[in-house]
Scaffold this active site. Structure first.
Site, mmCIF file in Angstrom:
data_model
loop_
_atom_site.group_PDB
_atom_site.id
_atom_site.type_symbol
_atom_site.label_atom_id
_atom_site.label_comp_id
_atom_site.label_asym_id
_atom_site.label_seq_id
_atom_site.Cartn_x
_atom_site.Cartn_y
_atom_site.Cartn_z
ATOM 1 N N ASP A 53 44.482 37.598 39.847
ATOM 2 C CA ASP A 53 44.211 39.042 39.802
ATOM 3 C C ASP A 53 44.143 39.650 41.198
ATOM 4 O O ASP A 53 44.754 40.680 41.472
ATOM 5 C CB ASP A 53 42.905 39.306 39.042
ATOM 6 C CG ASP A 53 42.969 38.866 37.593
ATOM 7 O OD1 ASP A 53 43.966 39.191 36.920
ATOM 8 O OD2 ASP A 53 42.030 38.200 37.131
ATOM 9 N N GLU A 156 39.476 41.326 30.804
ATOM 10 C CA GLU A 156 38.132 41.166 31.349
ATOM 11 C C GLU A 156 37.282 42.398 31.086
ATOM 12 O O GLU A 156 36.106 42.285 30.716
ATOM 13 C CB GLU A 156 38.209 40.911 32.851
ATOM 14 C CG GLU A 156 38.838 39.582 33.233
ATOM 15 C CD GLU A 156 39.081 39.461 34.718
ATOM 16 O OE1 GLU A 156 39.293 38.318 35.168
ATOM 17 O OE2 GLU A 156 39.073 40.489 35.422
#
Length: 277
Positions: A53, A156
């Site tokens: 990420d 997430e």
């Protein structure tokens, strides 16, 4: 189509077409540039963990802001994997951005000394270290008139898999609309090395911690439940029939994560006094 970003047992293909990939890339790059301009800032700060990420966000930020427009921070703690920290520095070096390595353990240990009761609580102790990194991000950003880029993805954010006022204490989330599978695909598309694209995700809150073990299912199955049931129209029963390897318990677990983390995705509430009515 970046076929190699799909894991062997991925139950649902959420990958973009090549045209959609380029559109997503262009919009994210423009978003970063526009956000910096709107803030009157001179660039951005990004915490580099060595994971997919932060690596993808770094690549896109350099495309938007140039090498000098992004300041990377690598912030190891006592539980940090040396290989991941090495990956984080390698990303910064390959992109040619200025970066600093800041050891946060001495800072976090002051919290342990101030409140020793928390030392053996691995979640609380881990969150202290995540929040310490957020403070450092903003310290550097304030000094250099930059904004702080987040690295959170949609998977997430929806499940609350982040530390409140920690890794989501940021000014924006450039990849926040992407499911994890799409993060991997876009990362491969922009040239992130394959070993980083397919790396096992970890928040490194304690030694040996992995995202998927803590959540109770892998990201490909999580993405499928989110896309079909939480974001999409399918019932629990239909989702279980459609997604190989997903049980009703898995769907219940995802819904529980989404519902239980709603407070993380909203501003702190106030009572809403009715005195003016």
């Amino acid at each position: 189509m970046s076929e190699d970003v799909l894991t062997e047992n991925a139950p649902l293909d959420l990958r973009f077409s090549e045209e959609e990939l380029e559109t997503a890339r262009g919009e994210i790059v423009s978003f970063i540039e526009d956000t910096v301009d709107a803030a009157g800032a001179e660039g951005a700060v990004l915490g580099l963990s060595g994971g997919i990420d932060s690596t993808l966000t770094a690549y896109l930020a350099v495309e938007a802001l140039g090498e000098e427009g992004l300041h990377g921070l690598t912030m190891p703690a006592r539980v940090s994997d040396d290989e991941l920290m090495s990956d984080a520095e390698a990303v910064a070096q390959s992109l040619g951005i200025p970066y600093d390595v800041i050891e946060i353990e001495p800072i976090a240990e002051q919290f342990d000394k101030a409140f020793p009761e928390g030392v053996d609580d691995r979640t609380a102790a881990g969150n202290v270290r995540v929040r310490t990194r957020a403070v450092m991000n903003y310290y550097v950003a304030n000094v250099e008139n930059r904004i702080v880029l987040g690295t959170g993805n949609r998977s997430e954010a929806m499940t609350g898999y982040f530390t409140k006022y920690g890794d989501q204490a940021v000014d924006c989330n450039p990849i926040g609309d992407l499911y994890k599978q799409q993060v991997r695909q876009l990362a491969a598309h922009v040239g992130v090395p394959h070993e980083l694209v397919m790396q096992t995700p970890t928040a490194e809150m304690w030694a040996g911690q992995t995202d998927e073990e803590e959540m109770g299912l892998n990201y490909d199955h999580l993405d499928a439940v989110l896309a079909l049931h939480v974001d999409g129209p399918l019932s629990k029963a239909a989702t279980v029939r459609y997604v190989d390897g997903v049980s009703e318990d898995h769907v219940d677990r995802v819904v529980e994560l989404v519902d239980g983390s709603a407070h993380k995705r909203t501003m702190p509430p106030s009572p809403g006094l009715s005195l003016s009515e």
